[in-house]
Each structure stands twice: as C-alpha cells, then as structure tokens.
Scaffold this active site. Structure first.
Site, PDB file in Angstrom:
ATOM      1  N   ASN A 124       7.874  -5.664  -1.205  1.00  0.00           N
ATOM      2  CA  ASN A 124       7.894  -4.534  -0.294  1.00  0.00           C
ATOM      3  C   ASN A 124       6.473  -4.447   0.250  1.00  0.00           C
ATOM      4  OD1 ASN A 124       7.781  -2.114   1.040  1.00  0.00           O
ATOM      5  ND2 ASN A 124       9.008  -1.008  -0.465  1.00  0.00           N
TER       6      ASN A 124
ATOM      7  N   ALA B  45       3.267  -0.906   4.709  1.00  0.00           N
ATOM      8  CA  ALA B  45       2.646  -0.920   6.040  1.00  0.00           C
ATOM      9  C   ALA B  45       2.161  -2.306   6.451  1.00  0.00           C
ATOM     10  CB  ALA B  45       1.501   0.074   6.094  1.00  0.00           C
TER      11      ALA B  45
ATOM     12  N   PRO C 133       0.804  -1.223   0.000  1.00  0.00           N
ATOM     13  CA  PRO C 133       0.000   0.000   0.000  1.00  0.00           C
ATOM     14  C   PRO C 133       0.835   1.271   0.000  1.00  0.00           C
ATOM     15  CG  PRO C 133      -0.081  -1.058   2.155  1.00  0.00           C
ATOM     16  CD  PRO C 133       0.615  -2.011   1.227  1.00  0.00           C
ATOM     17  N   ASN C 134       0.308   2.245  -0.688  1.00  0.00           N
ATOM     18  CA  ASN C 134       0.854   3.600  -0.804  1.00  0.00           C
ATOM     19  C   ASN C 134       2.089   3.701  -1.686  1.00  0.00           C
ATOM     20  OD1 ASN C 134      -1.113   4.895   0.888  1.00  0.00           O
ATOM     21  ND2 ASN C 134      -0.110   3.876   2.596  1.00  0.00           N
TER      22      ASN C 134
ATOM     23  N   ASP D 265       1.506 -15.624   5.596  1.00  0.00           N
ATOM     24  CA  ASP D 265       1.014 -16.981   5.356  1.00  0.00           C
ATOM     25  C   ASP D 265       0.964 -17.295   3.866  1.00  0.00           C
ATOM     26  OD1 ASP D 265       0.767 -17.471   8.069  1.00  0.00           O
ATOM     27  OD2 ASP D 265      -1.424 -17.256   8.093  1.00  0.00           O
TER      28      ASP D 265
ATOM     29  N   TYR E 113      11.262   8.363   1.177  1.00  0.00           N
ATOM     30  CA  TYR E 113      11.114   7.304   0.178  1.00  0.00           C
ATOM     31  C   TYR E 113      11.785   7.609  -1.156  1.00  0.00           C
ATOM     32  CZ  TYR E 113       7.709   5.732   3.573  1.00  0.00           C
ATOM     33  OH  TYR E 113       7.102   5.314   4.726  1.00  0.00           O
TER      34      TYR E 113
ATOM     35  N   ARG F 235      13.602   4.112  12.169  1.00  0.00           N
ATOM     36  CA  ARG F 235      12.387   4.921  12.223  1.00  0.00           C
ATOM     37  C   ARG F 235      11.586   4.577  13.470  1.00  0.00           C
ATOM     38  NH1 ARG F 235       9.539   4.682   6.660  1.00  0.00           N
ATOM     39  NH2 ARG F 235       8.366   6.380   7.631  1.00  0.00           N
TER      40      ARG F 235
ATOM     41  N   ARG G 257       5.134  11.108  -2.411  1.00  0.00           N
ATOM     42  CA  ARG G 257       4.870  10.833  -0.998  1.00  0.00           C
ATOM     43  C   ARG G 257       6.173  10.871  -0.200  1.00  0.00           C
ATOM     44  NH1 ARG G 257       4.418   5.217   1.735  1.00  0.00           N
ATOM     45  NH2 ARG G 257       3.755   5.832   3.812  1.00  0.00           N
TER      46      ARG G 257
ATOM     47  N   GLU H 171      12.499  -9.638   1.136  1.00  0.00           N
ATOM     48  CA  GLU H 171      11.741  -8.480   1.623  1.00  0.00           C
ATOM     49  C   GLU H 171      12.581  -7.227   1.406  1.00  0.00           C
ATOM     50  OE1 GLU H 171       9.982  -6.874   5.924  1.00  0.00           O
ATOM     51  OE2 GLU H 171      10.841  -8.876   5.784  1.00  0.00           O
TER      52      GLU H 171
ATOM     53  N   HIS I  41      12.671  -2.822   1.707  1.00  0.00           N
ATOM     54  CA  HIS I  41      12.115  -1.547   2.179  1.00  0.00           C
ATOM     55  C   HIS I  41      13.017  -0.427   1.669  1.00  0.00           C
ATOM     56  CE1 HIS I  41       9.229  -3.531   4.744  1.00  0.00           C
ATOM     57  NE2 HIS I  41      10.205  -4.356   5.070  1.00  0.00           N
TER      58      HIS I  41
END
Length: 149
Positions: free
Chosen positions: A78, A81, A14-15, A91, A27, A111, A22, A102, A104
């Site tokens: 990624n 949130a 999301p986002n 899962d 980011y 943070r 943003r 993963e 980020h």
C-alpha cells in the site's frame, strides 16, 4: 523449524502508521497493528511467513523493497501517497522481479482525480482498492494462488 512454504513482505507507505485515528470515515477505524495482525493470520493460514514494514520515508521503503529480493516470494504494497508520485518505488518493485499486489483501503478511483494515477499499478499482478483492511487478505490470498500456479 518453520513449516512455511514461503515468505511475503507487506509494505505500508506514509501516514499508514496513523490508521485508526486518521480520517476513519475514509480509512476505517482499524490501526496498523490490527491490519498487520490480520495479514499475519492470513499468511499463516496459507503457509507463509510474513514481514511487515511501514515508513513515511520513500528511501526507507525503497530499501525494504530491494532487500526483499532473494528473501521474499512476493510483495503486498500500500504505497499510500507515494502511489501517485514515486517512480523510485515502482522501479524498486520492478527490480525485485517478484510478484506484487497493490492495495488501497479506500476506493482511490472514487476520490480526487489525482488518486486515480498509480506508478505502481503497471508493476502489479493485481490492484485491490476500496475493500478496506480485507483487501490485504485478498492480496495475500491472490499472491499465494499466483505463487502456487
């Protein structure tokens, strides 16, 4: 006919569709389209085809991850949130039995404290945080090396 050695899936949470506008101080200024182009180049350089998906909806991400079983050789995610909240995504990743990296953009450990917990990390072969968009390239390179070993 493709000369690719395999297929990877990039999952953006999301986002991330708002990248470039943003909070660029956190980011970066690159858009999601810029990052996807980087990913396509990195995958092609290593002989992989690439699919990308972005959604702000947890169920859509779960569906995309589940669909990767049998069609992809590995997943870069990624979860944004959902990193800190989604047992369902963790899962789904586990159920695919595919290697996962993963990613980020920011260093989540530098943070807010809640960002240090990840439901995805225990499922991942590797976690890359704080390398900006280059982290996606690192993730693709890592998956390619992992898959060839």
């Amino acid at each position: 006919m493709s000369s690719a050695t395999g297929r990877l899936l990039i999952v953006h949470g999301p986002n991330l569709n708002m990248l470039g506008t943003r909070e660029p101080g956190i980011y970066g200024s690159e858009s999601l389209e810029d990052i996807n182009a980087l990913c396509h180049r990195a995958a092609a350089d290593l002989g992989y085809d690439l699919d990308t998906v972005q959604s702000n909806h947890e169920g859509a991400l779960v569906d995309a991850i589940q669909a990767a079983r049998g069609t992809a050789d590995g997943i870069v995610i990624n979860p944004a949130a959902y990193t800190h909240t989604s047992v369902a995504i963790a899962d789904a990743l586990r159920a695919t039995a595919l290697p996962v990296v993963e990613v980020h953009l920011s260093n989540v450990h530098a943070r807010e404290a809640f960002r240090s917990h990840s439901y995805v990390s225990p499922v991942a072969e590797a976690v890359i945080a704080g390398a900006g968009s280059t982290g996606y390239r690192f993730a693709i390179e890592h998956l390619a090396a992992y898959l060839s070993s």
